[in-house]
Enzyme design. Structure first.
Site, PDB file in Angstrom:
ATOM      1  N   GLY A  17       0.811  -1.221   0.000  1.00 19.45           N
ATOM      2  CA  GLY A  17       0.000   0.000   0.000  1.00 19.45           C
ATOM      3  C   GLY A  17       0.838   1.261   0.000  1.00 19.45           C
ATOM      4  O   GLY A  17       0.509   2.250   0.656  1.00 19.45           O
ATOM      5  N   THR A 188      11.064  -8.095  13.379  1.00 19.31           N
ATOM      6  CA  THR A 188      11.617  -6.859  12.817  1.00 19.31           C
ATOM      7  C   THR A 188      12.742  -7.119  11.815  1.00 19.31           C
ATOM      8  O   THR A 188      13.187  -6.208  11.125  1.00 19.31           O
ATOM      9  CB  THR A 188      12.181  -5.945  13.922  1.00 19.31           C
ATOM     10  OG1 THR A 188      13.296  -6.602  14.528  1.00 19.31           O
ATOM     11  CG2 THR A 188      11.141  -5.636  14.979  1.00 19.31           C
ATOM     12  N   GLY A 354     -13.683  -2.524 -21.418  1.00 18.24           N
ATOM     13  CA  GLY A 354     -13.048  -3.799 -21.713  1.00 18.24           C
ATOM     14  C   GLY A 354     -12.536  -3.843 -23.133  1.00 18.24           C
ATOM     15  O   GLY A 354     -12.828  -2.963 -23.946  1.00 18.24           O
ATOM     16  N   CYS A 381     -17.881   2.760 -21.552  1.00 22.74           N
ATOM     17  CA  CYS A 381     -17.008   2.547 -22.706  1.00 22.74           C
ATOM     18  C   CYS A 381     -17.432   1.299 -23.485  1.00 22.74           C
ATOM     19  O   CYS A 381     -18.422   1.344 -24.203  1.00 22.74           O
ATOM     20  CB  CYS A 381     -15.555   2.492 -22.239  1.00 22.74           C
ATOM     21  SG  CYS A 381     -14.425   3.029 -23.529  1.00 22.74           S
ATOM     22  N   PHE A 382     -16.746   0.152 -23.312  1.00 20.56           N
ATOM     23  CA  PHE A 382     -17.171  -1.072 -23.982  1.00 20.56           C
ATOM     24  C   PHE A 382     -18.612  -1.391 -23.575  1.00 20.56           C
ATOM     25  O   PHE A 382     -19.404  -1.884 -24.378  1.00 20.56           O
ATOM     26  CB  PHE A 382     -16.241  -2.215 -23.558  1.00 20.56           C
ATOM     27  CG  PHE A 382     -16.089  -3.297 -24.589  1.00 20.56           C
ATOM     28  CD1 PHE A 382     -16.234  -3.026 -25.935  1.00 20.56           C
ATOM     29  CD2 PHE A 382     -15.773  -4.600 -24.212  1.00 20.56           C
ATOM     30  CE1 PHE A 382     -16.070  -4.030 -26.891  1.00 20.56           C
ATOM     31  CE2 PHE A 382     -15.609  -5.607 -25.157  1.00 20.56           C
ATOM     32  CZ  PHE A 382     -15.758  -5.325 -26.493  1.00 20.56           C
ATOM     33  N   HIS A 522     -14.864   7.319 -19.384  1.00 18.53           N
ATOM     34  CA  HIS A 522     -14.702   6.633 -18.091  1.00 18.53           C
ATOM     35  C   HIS A 522     -14.960   7.610 -16.943  1.00 18.53           C
ATOM     36  O   HIS A 522     -14.014   8.199 -16.415  1.00 18.53           O
ATOM     37  CB  HIS A 522     -13.279   6.071 -17.978  1.00 18.53           C
ATOM     38  CG  HIS A 522     -13.040   4.883 -18.849  1.00 18.53           C
ATOM     39  ND1 HIS A 522     -13.312   3.596 -18.448  1.00 18.53           N
ATOM     40  CD2 HIS A 522     -12.572   4.791 -20.111  1.00 18.53           C
ATOM     41  CE1 HIS A 522     -13.022   2.753 -19.425  1.00 18.53           C
ATOM     42  NE2 HIS A 522     -12.570   3.463 -20.447  1.00 18.53           N
ATOM     43  N   GLU A 524     -15.535   7.083 -13.959  1.00 22.16           N
ATOM     44  CA  GLU A 524     -14.924   6.666 -12.679  1.00 22.16           C
ATOM     45  C   GLU A 524     -13.587   7.348 -12.438  1.00 22.16           C
ATOM     46  O   GLU A 524     -13.161   7.498 -11.295  1.00 22.16           O
ATOM     47  CB  GLU A 524     -14.767   5.138 -12.628  1.00 22.16           C
ATOM     48  CG  GLU A 524     -13.711   4.512 -13.544  1.00 22.16           C
ATOM     49  CD  GLU A 524     -14.221   4.196 -14.954  1.00 22.16           C
ATOM     50  OE1 GLU A 524     -15.214   4.834 -15.385  1.00 22.16           O
ATOM     51  OE2 GLU A 524     -13.633   3.338 -15.619  1.00 22.16           O
TER      52      GLU A 524
HETATM   53  N1  GLN Z   1     -12.520  -1.908 -26.621  1.00 20.79           N
HETATM   54  C1  GLN Z   1     -13.251  -0.716 -26.802  1.00 20.79           C
HETATM   55  C2  GLN Z   1     -12.490   0.294 -27.646  1.00 20.79           C
HETATM   56  O1  GLN Z   1     -11.290   0.230 -27.741  1.00 20.79           O
HETATM   57  C3  GLN Z   1     -13.641  -0.100 -25.480  1.00 20.79           C
HETATM   58  C4  GLN Z   1     -12.484   0.326 -24.668  1.00 20.79           C
HETATM   59  C5  GLN Z   1     -12.831   0.544 -23.217  1.00 20.79           C
HETATM   60  O2  GLN Z   1     -13.837   0.037 -22.754  1.00 20.79           O
HETATM   61  N2  GLN Z   1     -11.987   1.232 -22.505  1.00 20.79           N
HETATM   62  O3  GLN Z   1     -13.071   1.174 -28.207  1.00 20.79           O
END
Ligand code: GLN
Length: 554
Positions: A17, A188, A354, A381-382, A522, A524
């Protein structure tokens, strides 16, 4: 330039960490009113982690300026709120890549190019470069002391200790103090050896952070201090905690930040203001509701592969004062399982980003279930691209709808609109036209970093964001094909967010559904505990409502 540099190294084992410890120290110094910046130096040979498998490396964190970096930069951003930049992350691969370009250009003409001084000089240049009146620059060195790849980095930070003077440089070393059950003792020795290794390289740590699963008794602390040539009060215990939001306070109560200032000779009798951390912790520890979200992805066994996503869901939990449980579903083969059985009792479904064909059908099956059962759905995204494909196949009747990522596209007629999700060959970034083609390099060639997006008035997206202009971070190669817009909108799937010129669909949503949103970016990556992302907050709120509905129906 008067910034002070704090170097954080790790010993004994990895995964202790270090990133979180660095981020926590950054947050503590910030809570005392100092300006901080955090950087990561990774000794591996890849130019960046963009081409690495998430099972190897965890998530790839993308910065606003489009760098693909280590996931620790995500911790830094979330804990300090300071947006990371390309200049906050470097690898051996990058250093060598620059070095060899220089060598070919003739920059070293006549000389023999060597690790010391040439590689170490470039490392130092990176550490000292692109600063902005920060009080403290924290640099975390990846890996553990003793790794061959790490040596040039340690040598470079050793040199900086001399060049900048010890008033401006400090070394913190993170180690493990394991409990040996048979002896009923905390040991230790591994720490002693790790520090010995560092000292052989010429680095005497100023502070030791000792990870342990229980209190480290005074006798052991004294022993560590004595053998490692460190003040007793500079031996800080890093104990296991239930929530990462406890870490800054835990460290501070042991005087970690106070020691840092003292070692730098900074007289500061104040205490860090940790009110906002305490407030967050109180919300995390006292949830009023609970929701379970299914995440259907490929790397479900490895939490680090979706680090920012899990954090963003936690932030959304904080926003709603609720506990968010995650049910991991392995997408590979999911379509052959009883999808209804697996998803019936979850409150919402999420398909994250993905790549590649494996698991695609499982993800589509999950999306189909969410769409047809009015379950809140967030596709990232994907997860957006596949939501569009699912809709095209099952609502619009375009049976061969696919992405060129996993299916070769064949033109069927002259008025053909093209592949539903495909490679767009060029797009505008600022004033620059960026291009890509099928044969181009796979590293660093995606649509990366922050891009503007315009939101359509009256959409759910507008309600969620509370505005019409947003900027979000991207990491993808393919895009949804805008030519299909009309077909989708006629039947209820709205393209509610578009790139400024209207060429690239960025957000899609379903009109007749409780909550169904797909985003090409994204979100997130921009969520913070102190500023939960509106999309996640709204998604979790919808999941909580679904939970209530299910309870009522039962
Ligand atoms: N594989 C998809 C692309 O390249 C989505 C990429 C992702 O989800 N970050 O467009």
């Amino acid at each position: 330039m008067t910034a002070r540099f704090i170097f954080i190294t790790g010993g004994v084992v990895s995964s202790l960490g270090k990133g979180l410890a660095s981020a926590s120290l950054g947050a503590l110094l910030q809570a005392r009113g100092y300006k901080v910046r955090l950087r990561k130096l990774d000794p591996y040979l890849n130019v960046d982690p963009g081409t690495m498998n998430p099972t190897q490396h965890g998530e790839v964190f993308v910065t606003d300026d489009g760098a693909e970096t280590d996931l620790d930069l995500g911790h830094y951003e979330r804990f300090t709120g300071v947006n990371a930049r390309r200049s906050d992350s470097v690898t051996t691969g990058q250093i060598y890549s620059n070095l060899l370009t220089k060598e070919r250009r003739g920059d070293y003409l006549g000389g023999t190019v060597q690790v010391i001084p040439h590689v170490t000089d470039l490392i130092k240049e990176f550490i000292l470069g692109d600063t902005e009146n920060e009080d403290f620059i924290l640099c975390e060195i990846g890996g553990t002391v003793g790794d061959i790849e790490g040596l040039p980095f340690l040598e470079a930070i050793r040199q900086l200790g001399w060049e900048l003077g010890r008033e401006r440089v400090m070394y913190i070393h993170l180690t493990l103090v394991p409990y040996i059950a048979a002896a009923k003792e905390l040991k230790t020795k591994p720490t002693q050896h790790s520090v010995k290794e560092l000292r052989m390289i010429g680095i005497q740590p100023d502070i030791l952070l000792c990870r342990a699963d229980r209190e480290i008794p005074l006798a052991e602390r004294r022993k560590i201090a004595l053998f490692c040539n460190i003040r007793e009060e500079s031996v800080i215990a890093g104990l296991d905690v239930n929530s990462i939001y406890e870490v800054p306070r835990n460290y501070s109560e042991q005087g970690f930040d106070k020691q840092v200032l003292k070692i730098f000779g900074i007289a500061d009798e104040t205490r860090p203001d940790l009110k906002k951390w305490d407030e967050i912790l109180a919300r995390v520890q006292n949830p009023r509701q609970e929701a379970t979200i299914a995440i259907v992805g490929k790397y479900t066994g490895i939490g680090d592969a979706y680090k920012s996503l899990c954090e963003a869901l936690d932030h959304a939990g904080i926003a709603n004062q609720a506990k968010v449980n995650i049910r991991w579903i392995d997408a590979a083969g999911f379509e052959n399982k009883n999808v209804e059985q697996e998803l019936k009792d979850v409150d919402a479904v999420l398909v994250p980003g993905g790549f590649g064909e494996r698991g695609v059908n499982g993800k589509i099956a999950a999306i189909n279930y969410a769409r047809t059962h009015n379950k809140p759905y967030l596709g990232i995204c994907f997860g957006m691209q596949l939501a569009v494909i699912e809709y095209a196949r099952n609502v619009l009747g375009i049976k061969n709808a696919a992405s060129t990522e996993f299916s070769e596209y064949k033109t069927s007629s002259t008025d053909d609109k093209g592949s539903l999700v495909g490679l767009m060959t060029e797009w505008q970034r600022g004033n620059v036209m960026e291009t890509r083609s099928k044969g181009s390099d796979l590293g660093g060639t995606m649509r990366l970093g922050s891009y503007e997006c315009d939101i359509i008035a009256g959409s759910l997206a507008e309600k969620i964001y509370g505005g019409k202009h947003i900027s979000e971070r991207h990491r993808h190669r393919y895009e949804v094909n805008i030519n299909y817009r009309e077909d989708f909108e006629k039947t209820g799937m709205i393209f509610s967010g578009l790139s400024p010129k209207g060429h690239l669909p960025e957000i899609v949503e379903l009109k007749n559904h409780h909550w169904f949103v797909g985003v090409q970016f994204h979100p997130e990556l921009k969520s913070r505990p102190f500023a939960p992302h509106p999309l996640f907050a709204s998604f979790v709120k919808a999941a909580l409502a679904e939970d209530e509905r299910q309870k009522k129906a039962a």
